[in-house]
Write a protein that holds these residues in place. Structure first.
Motif, PDB file in Angstrom:
ATOM      1  N   LEU A   1      17.838  29.389  23.006  1.00  0.00           N
ATOM      2  CA  LEU A   1      16.536  28.569  22.360  1.00  0.00           C
ATOM      3  C   LEU A   1      15.901  28.124  24.133  1.00  0.00           C
ATOM      4  O   LEU A   1      14.951  28.255  24.183  1.00  0.00           O
ATOM      5  N   PRO A   2      16.623  26.915  24.685  1.00  0.00           N
ATOM      6  CA  PRO A   2      15.975  26.609  25.639  1.00  0.00           C
ATOM      7  C   PRO A   2      15.979  27.285  27.267  1.00  0.00           C
ATOM      8  O   PRO A   2      14.421  27.053  27.799  1.00  0.00           O
ATOM      9  N   ILE A   3      16.577  28.828  27.270  1.00  0.00           N
ATOM     10  CA  ILE A   3      16.070  29.884  27.990  1.00  0.00           C
ATOM     11  C   ILE A   3      15.345  30.491  27.746  1.00  0.00           C
ATOM     12  O   ILE A   3      14.961  31.715  28.773  1.00  0.00           O
ATOM     13  N   LEU A   4      15.446  30.877  26.428  1.00  0.00           N
ATOM     14  CA  LEU A   4      15.085  32.822  26.304  1.00  0.00           C
ATOM     15  C   LEU A   4      13.292  32.805  26.897  1.00  0.00           C
ATOM     16  O   LEU A   4      13.028  33.852  27.109  1.00  0.00           O
TER      17      LEU A   4
ATOM     18  N   HIS B   1       3.480  39.130  24.453  1.00  0.00           N
ATOM     19  CA  HIS B   1       5.045  39.482  24.087  1.00  0.00           C
ATOM     20  C   HIS B   1       6.542  38.876  23.465  1.00  0.00           C
ATOM     21  O   HIS B   1       7.065  39.237  23.161  1.00  0.00           O
ATOM     22  N   LEU B   2       6.061  36.638  23.731  1.00  0.00           N
ATOM     23  CA  LEU B   2       7.629  36.037  23.718  1.00  0.00           C
ATOM     24  C   LEU B   2       6.705  36.264  22.404  1.00  0.00           C
ATOM     25  O   LEU B   2       7.889  36.044  21.500  1.00  0.00           O
TER      26      LEU B   2
ATOM     27  N   LEU C   1      24.050  34.684  31.852  1.00  0.00           N
ATOM     28  CA  LEU C   1      25.288  34.119  31.188  1.00  0.00           C
ATOM     29  C   LEU C   1      25.045  33.393  29.700  1.00  0.00           C
ATOM     30  O   LEU C   1      26.576  33.738  29.078  1.00  0.00           O
ATOM     31  N   PRO C   2      24.705  32.683  29.565  1.00  0.00           N
ATOM     32  CA  PRO C   2      24.291  32.304  28.092  1.00  0.00           C
ATOM     33  C   PRO C   2      25.045  32.889  27.163  1.00  0.00           C
ATOM     34  O   PRO C   2      24.916  33.355  25.519  1.00  0.00           O
ATOM     35  N   PHE C   3      24.037  34.255  27.556  1.00  0.00           N
ATOM     36  CA  PHE C   3      23.659  35.045  26.470  1.00  0.00           C
ATOM     37  C   PHE C   3      25.258  35.793  26.216  1.00  0.00           C
ATOM     38  O   PHE C   3      25.497  36.510  25.112  1.00  0.00           O
ATOM     39  N   PHE C   4      25.463  36.164  27.809  1.00  0.00           N
ATOM     40  CA  PHE C   4      27.422  36.705  27.365  1.00  0.00           C
ATOM     41  C   PHE C   4      27.872  35.636  26.134  1.00  0.00           C
ATOM     42  O   PHE C   4      29.317  35.907  25.723  1.00  0.00           O
ATOM     43  N   PHE C   5      27.631  34.596  26.972  1.00  0.00           N
ATOM     44  CA  PHE C   5      28.808  33.580  26.620  1.00  0.00           C
ATOM     45  C   PHE C   5      28.393  33.699  24.337  1.00  0.00           C
ATOM     46  O   PHE C   5      29.562  33.248  24.009  1.00  0.00           O
ATOM     47  N   ALA C   6      26.926  33.410  24.321  1.00  0.00           N
ATOM     48  CA  ALA C   6      26.612  33.687  22.499  1.00  0.00           C
ATOM     49  C   ALA C   6      27.629  34.889  22.396  1.00  0.00           C
ATOM     50  O   ALA C   6      27.897  34.550  21.327  1.00  0.00           O
TER      51      ALA C   6
ATOM     52  N   GLY D   1      10.852  21.721  32.329  1.00  0.00           N
ATOM     53  CA  GLY D   1      11.567  23.327  32.032  1.00  0.00           C
ATOM     54  C   GLY D   1      12.873  23.380  31.513  1.00  0.00           C
ATOM     55  O   GLY D   1      12.985  22.554  30.803  1.00  0.00           O
ATOM     56  N   GLU D   2      14.580  24.340  31.445  1.00  0.00           N
ATOM     57  CA  GLU D   2      15.221  23.908  31.041  1.00  0.00           C
ATOM     58  C   GLU D   2      15.976  23.303  30.825  1.00  0.00           C
ATOM     59  O   GLU D   2      16.519  23.185  29.575  1.00  0.00           O
ATOM     60  N   ALA D   3      15.607  22.449  31.834  1.00  0.00           N
ATOM     61  CA  ALA D   3      17.018  20.771  31.406  1.00  0.00           C
ATOM     62  C   ALA D   3      16.581  20.362  30.632  1.00  0.00           C
ATOM     63  O   ALA D   3      16.729  19.441  29.095  1.00  0.00           O
ATOM     64  N   GLU D   4      14.652  20.034  30.712  1.00  0.00           N
ATOM     65  CA  GLU D   4      14.713  19.407  29.244  1.00  0.00           C
ATOM     66  C   GLU D   4      14.151  20.148  28.025  1.00  0.00           C
ATOM     67  O   GLU D   4      14.485  19.457  27.027  1.00  0.00           O
ATOM     68  N   MET D   5      14.553  21.176  28.025  1.00  0.00           N
ATOM     69  CA  MET D   5      14.713  21.972  26.442  1.00  0.00           C
ATOM     70  C   MET D   5      15.429  21.963  26.315  1.00  0.00           C
ATOM     71  O   MET D   5      15.640  21.545  24.346  1.00  0.00           O
ATOM     72  N   GLY D   6      16.529  21.787  26.724  1.00  0.00           N
ATOM     73  CA  GLY D   6      17.992  21.640  26.586  1.00  0.00           C
ATOM     74  C   GLY D   6      18.461  20.491  25.605  1.00  0.00           C
ATOM     75  O   GLY D   6      18.709  20.179  25.141  1.00  0.00           O
ATOM     76  N   ALA D   7      17.499  19.705  25.980  1.00  0.00           N
ATOM     77  CA  ALA D   7      17.903  18.197  26.242  1.00  0.00           C
ATOM     78  C   ALA D   7      17.304  17.719  24.413  1.00  0.00           C
ATOM     79  O   ALA D   7      17.122  17.203  23.423  1.00  0.00           O
ATOM     80  N   LEU D   8      16.196  17.890  24.424  1.00  0.00           N
ATOM     81  CA  LEU D   8      15.449  18.102  23.471  1.00  0.00           C
ATOM     82  C   LEU D   8      15.502  19.186  22.080  1.00  0.00           C
ATOM     83  O   LEU D   8      15.646  18.092  21.186  1.00  0.00           O
ATOM     84  N   PHE D   9      16.227  20.102  22.283  1.00  0.00           N
ATOM     85  CA  PHE D   9      16.700  21.025  21.047  1.00  0.00           C
ATOM     86  C   PHE D   9      18.223  19.853  20.821  1.00  0.00           C
ATOM     87  O   PHE D   9      18.407  19.994  19.433  1.00  0.00           O
TER      88      PHE D   9
END
Length: 335
Positions: A27-30, A43-44, A161-166, A247-255
């Protein structure tokens, strides 16, 4: 919960938790990942929409298949398909590959969630249904909480890497479910369902008929709530990037914060309040809280204000979704 197969419920909750953690990782990086491959905001939005559109058409098909061949095979197929789609996403070098991944993921993962919800209905009585749906929602919330944090960390190592981990999580839990998850549909019931003529497009016909049946209004509510939620998911990262330079870090924290609030609300409050107030009242509370959150989102000015608004929205979603699922299951015949 009384009249519930506790062992099956535990396995099911673990399955849902890991599945949603795999989903939450991306979610935070897509949005940023897609932007690097030339995706625009349009597109998104289409990336998110393509997944949901194919799910709409294939979920009834998989739902019929779960009656004919059991819940367990559909859950396993959905998890494996979920993993394959993430592998394709992680290997993507162009925009069309992202769309291919989302469409493939929508087709195959549509087998899992309906079967999971049906499994809950199979293993709970009417009194325990709301609590069962609440626990399922709590597992989803915990997964969404853990996932984005992991995604933000893994994304710093490598964007793919997150996609392969998922994908690895999805495959691992599919093996776990295949080995340990008991089937809830008897062989006789499966055989009877298979002997019923399978008309082409019957699943979509049933959806159309359901819109004019006892659960029609509930389905419309579910559609509108999902429509609003999908708008947020598709544009929230870009909105936050422009609005507050997140950015990605803030998105991760909010989610992560949103997931914690949803998990606590669904795990500690939803089940008992559904039993006390009823599903209709919980749906009303959810709709009002969600609407208030969407309006306040435009007035946010820093990380704290954004986290507070998302928490209000999380309470709304946490109250509404289990109540909708519980009410639908109660107003639908066991068949």
């Amino acid at each position: 919960m009384q009249s519930t197969n506790r062992r099956a419920m535990v396995i099911l909750l673990i399955t849902m938790l890991i599945l949603m953690a795999g989903f939450g990782i991306i979610l935070p990086i897509l949005p940023f990942y897609a932007e690097n491959l030339g995706a625009t905001a349009t597109h998104l939005g289409l990336l998110f929409a393509s997944f949901s559109v194919v799910q709409f058409f294939f979920a009834p098909v998989w739902g019929q298949a779960s009656d004919r061949y059991g819940r367990k095979p559909m859950i396993v197929i959905g998890l494996i398909g979920f993993g394959i789609s993430f592998i394709v996403f992680g290997l993507a070098t162009s925009l069309w590959m992202l769309f291919a991944s989302r469409i493939l993921g929508g087709i195959l993962s549509a087998a899992a969630l309906p079967a999971l919800m049906a499994y809950i209905a199979d293993t709970t009585d009417v009194e325990a249904r709301g609590n069962g749906m609440g626990l399922m929602g709590a597992a989803m919330g915990i997964g969404i909480t853990v996932g984005p944090v992991m995604g933000g960390f893994l994304g710093e190592v490598s964007p793919s890497l997150p996609f392969f981990f998922a994908a690895g999580l999805a495959v691992a839990v599919s093996i776990f479910a295949f080995i340990f998850l008991p089937e809830t549909i008897s062989k006789a019931a499966q055989l009877k369902a298979r002997q019923t003529p399978n008309k082409r497009g019957a699943g979509l016909v049933e959806v159309w008929q359901a819109l004019f049946g006892p659960i029609g209004f509930i389905l419309v509510l579910a559609f509108l709530a999902s429509f609003a939620s999908a708008n947020l998911e598709g544009t929230f990262a870009l909105f936050s990037e422009v609005h507050l330079h997140f950015g990605e870090a803030e998105m991760g924290a909010l989610f992560g914060i949103m997931g914690i609030v949803m998990a606590l609300t669904q795990g500690l409050l939803v089940g008992r309040f559904i039993n006390r107030w009823g599903e209709q009242r919980m749906i009303q509370v959810g709709l009002v809280s969600s609407a208030l959150g969407y309006l306040l989102l435009l007035a946010t000015f820093n990380m704290t204000s954004m986290a507070l608004v998302l928490s209000v929205m999380a309470v709304g979603n946490a109250a509404m979704r289990p109540a909708v699922n519980s009410l639908v299951s109660k107003r639908t015949s066991p068949e």
